[in-house]
Design an enzyme around this catalytic site. Structure first.
Site, PDB file in Angstrom:
ATOM      1  N   TRP A 149       0.711  -1.227  -0.180  1.00 37.81           N
ATOM      2  CA  TRP A 149       0.124  -0.087  -0.016  1.00 37.81           C
ATOM      3  C   TRP A 149       0.757   1.371   0.127  1.00 37.81           C
ATOM      4  CZ3 TRP A 149      -0.091  -4.070   3.244  1.00 37.81           C
ATOM      5  CH2 TRP A 149       0.552  -3.832   4.695  1.00 37.81           C
ATOM      6  N   ARG A 150       2.055   1.082  -0.014  1.00 35.98           N
ATOM      7  CA  ARG A 150       3.144   2.167   0.023  1.00 35.98           C
ATOM      8  C   ARG A 150       2.788   3.086  -1.200  1.00 35.98           C
ATOM      9  NH1 ARG A 150       7.098   3.153   3.595  1.00 35.98           N
ATOM     10  NH2 ARG A 150       5.203   2.949   4.686  1.00 35.98           N
ATOM     11  N   GLU A 187      -5.185   0.558   6.356  1.00 35.50           N
ATOM     12  CA  GLU A 187      -5.119   1.245   7.803  1.00 35.50           C
ATOM     13  C   GLU A 187      -6.038   0.238   8.808  1.00 35.50           C
ATOM     14  OE1 GLU A 187      -2.894   2.933   8.888  1.00 35.50           O
ATOM     15  OE2 GLU A 187      -2.027   3.626   6.948  1.00 35.50           O
ATOM     16  N   THR A 247      -2.951  -5.784  13.889  1.00 36.08           N
ATOM     17  CA  THR A 247      -2.352  -6.858  13.159  1.00 36.08           C
ATOM     18  C   THR A 247      -0.987  -6.687  12.501  1.00 36.08           C
ATOM     19  OG1 THR A 247      -4.561  -7.426  12.470  1.00 36.08           O
ATOM     20  CG2 THR A 247      -3.057  -8.509  11.246  1.00 36.08           C
ATOM     21  N   TYR A 304     -10.239  -9.629  15.621  1.00 37.10           N
ATOM     22  CA  TYR A 304     -11.250  -8.253  15.751  1.00 37.10           C
ATOM     23  C   TYR A 304     -11.851  -7.989  14.785  1.00 37.10           C
ATOM     24  CZ  TYR A 304      -7.175  -7.749  18.917  1.00 37.10           C
ATOM     25  OH  TYR A 304      -6.003  -8.056  19.826  1.00 37.10           O
ATOM     26  N   TYR A 319      -6.274   8.127  15.088  1.00 41.13           N
ATOM     27  CA  TYR A 319      -4.881   7.891  13.999  1.00 41.13           C
ATOM     28  C   TYR A 319      -5.465   7.660  12.778  1.00 41.13           C
ATOM     29  CZ  TYR A 319      -1.810   4.998  11.469  1.00 41.13           C
ATOM     30  OH  TYR A 319      -1.005   4.543  10.521  1.00 41.13           O
ATOM     31  N   ASP A 373       0.552   7.308  16.110  1.00 40.70           N
ATOM     32  CA  ASP A 373       0.126   5.782  16.790  1.00 40.70           C
ATOM     33  C   ASP A 373       1.175   5.414  17.700  1.00 40.70           C
ATOM     34  OD1 ASP A 373       2.509   5.307  15.066  1.00 40.70           O
ATOM     35  OD2 ASP A 373       1.731   3.772  14.054  1.00 40.70           O
ATOM     36  N   CYS A 430      19.815   5.299  14.102  1.00 44.41           N
ATOM     37  CA  CYS A 430      18.502   6.115  14.098  1.00 44.41           C
ATOM     38  C   CYS A 430      19.152   7.592  13.893  1.00 44.41           C
ATOM     39  CB  CYS A 430      18.092   6.298  15.614  1.00 44.41           C
ATOM     40  SG  CYS A 430      16.738   7.455  15.719  1.00 44.41           S
ATOM     41  N   CYS A 442      18.828  12.256  20.897  1.00 41.43           N
ATOM     42  CA  CYS A 442      17.482  11.707  21.457  1.00 41.43           C
ATOM     43  C   CYS A 442      17.948  11.792  22.921  1.00 41.43           C
ATOM     44  CB  CYS A 442      17.333  10.333  21.025  1.00 41.43           C
ATOM     45  SG  CYS A 442      16.228   9.073  21.808  1.00 41.43           S
TER      46      CYS A 442
HETATM   47  S1  SF4 Z   1      15.446   5.817  21.485  1.00 44.32           S
HETATM   48 FE1  SF4 Z   1      15.923   7.708  20.335  1.00 44.32          FE
HETATM   49  S2  SF4 Z   1      17.904   7.191  19.376  1.00 44.32           S
HETATM   50 FE2  SF4 Z   1      17.251   5.174  20.139  1.00 44.32          FE
HETATM   51  S3  SF4 Z   1      15.764   4.478  18.251  1.00 44.32           S
HETATM   52 FE3  SF4 Z   1      14.621   5.699  19.447  1.00 44.32          FE
HETATM   53  S4  SF4 Z   1      14.350   7.715  18.888  1.00 44.32           S
HETATM   54 FE4  SF4 Z   1      16.079   6.952  17.859  1.00 44.32          FE
END
Ligand code: SF4
Length: 353
Positions: free
Chosen positions: A24-25, A37, A43, A82, A120, A138, A202, A208
């Site tokens: 569905w992208r 959705e 699921t 569901y 959502y 979400d 990430c 973060c």
């Molecule tokens: S905790 Fe922070 S740095 Fe680690 S994956 Fe999640 S958002 Fe990224």
């Protein structure tokens, strides 16, 4: 605090290299987006992939779904669980056809009025199909936002939800909402996962707050688990001398509403029924008192969101043809024909004689 420009651009740069290939992208048809959705609620993505294509082959557009019989929708949904989702799909399709001339409304405010479409899903459809500027929130998004910004707040109360919504929309800024929302979902599904997030992969790894303070396992704050209700169900699968059995449609406001099931009895304790009890149950529904033979019995634990079921199955042969009493709520059907009815997944696994 990270600026909205940084957040969205870091995210989209990451997404360019890491986008998931899903059926569905890039879909822009609101009907197909809506189906995907709803299927994705509760699921797993892999499981949805196989159902999504089959469902669209059977119901290629909103009109075909609206005019179909609810039994055929439930049958196409069988195995997804569901089932209220399938009933809401059917209901919503009829509303969109009748009240919106078969065209999906384009704003979250209108979409959220439709059965089965929550905050959502309304944001997801509006952004993916119509580029409505809104962040779809979400579990993935909540996890990323609480961790990146180090928010030890209760995300289930009004204040917590409002805070997450405001920050996510601030981060969205002027970014294309379909790209932003898809990227957040991909990051949450692949990198910022619940246990052991892959912070080294990430785009927010260096900014973060949860990662820098090594508190990713603490965020988002866990909500207390609901207490499960224990139930003991006994399904009696009867086969008569003509290879026919008893089934009925579940109509009460309970789990599996609208699906079919064999003869059912519910007890307080998880103890197998005796042969005499089984015979009494069968004879409540059919004429005469034919002899029965219990050929097999098994039981399985089956977990639902709020219930823990101990499901007992009994396979029973009856030497004569079944004839229903006038007041029976059951149907007599050839066992071969059972495949044309939608059963709960746990029942389908065991119902074949
Ligand atoms: S905790 Fe922070 S740095 Fe680690 S994956 Fe999640 S958002 Fe990224």
């Amino acid at each position: 605090m990270i600026s909205k420009f940084n957040f969205a651009s870091l995210l989209i740069d990451w997404s360019d290299q890491n986008i998931r290939k899903l059926s569905w992208r890039y879909e822009k048809d609101p009907y197909k987006i809506w189906i995907s959705e709803i299927m994705l609620q509760q699921t797993r993505t892999k499981h949805v992939e196989s159902y999504y294509q089959k469902f669209l082959q059977k119901f290629p557009n909103i009109q075909s779904l609206a005019k179909s019989n609810i039994d055929s929708v439930l049958q196409a949904w069988e195995g997804m669980g569901y089932y209220s989702r399938a009933r809401n799909l059917h209901n919503t399709a009829q509303i969109v056809v009748k009240e919106f001339g078969s065209k999906f409304p384009a704003t979250p405010h209108e979409l959220i009025q439709l059965p089965g479409i929550g905050e959502y899903t309304s944001a997801a459809i509006a952004s993916f199909a119509f580029e409505y500027p809104i962040a779809a929130i979400d579990g993935n998004v909540i996890r990323i936002i609480t961790r990146v910004f180090g928010l030890a707040i209760d995300v289930n109360n009004i204040y917590g939800k409002k805070t997450i919504r405001e920050i996510a929309n601030h981060c969205l800024g002027n970014c294309k909402s379909s790209l932003f929302n898809q990227a957040m979902m991909d990051l949450g599904a692949q990198v910022c996962i619940s246990k052991y997030p892959k912070c080294d992969k990430c785009p927010f790894g260096k900014i973060c707050i949860a990662a820098m303070n090594e508190i990713t396992h603490e965020l988002p704050l866990k909500k207390p688990k609901p207490k499960l209700k224990n139930r003991n169900l006994h399904y009696v699968i009867v086969k008569d001398s003509k290879s026919k059995g008893l089934i009925r449609k579940r109509i009460s406001q309970d789990i599996w509403k609208g699906l079919y099931e064999p003869l059912l009895f519910e007890t307080r304790t998880p103890k197998y029924l005796e042969e005499d009890q089984l015979k009494e149950l069968i004879c409540k529904e059919i004429k005469g008192r034919p002899g029965i033979v219990v050929t097999e019995k098994k039981r399985f634990t089956h977990l639902l969101t709020h219930q823990k079921l101990m499901v007992h199955f009994y396979k029973i042969s009856v030497a004569k043809p079944l004839i229903l009493k006038n007041n029976s709520g059951y149907l007599i059907q050839s066992l071969k024909n059972f495949e044309n009815f939608a059963f709960p997944r746990i029942v389908r696994k065991y119902i074949n004689f």
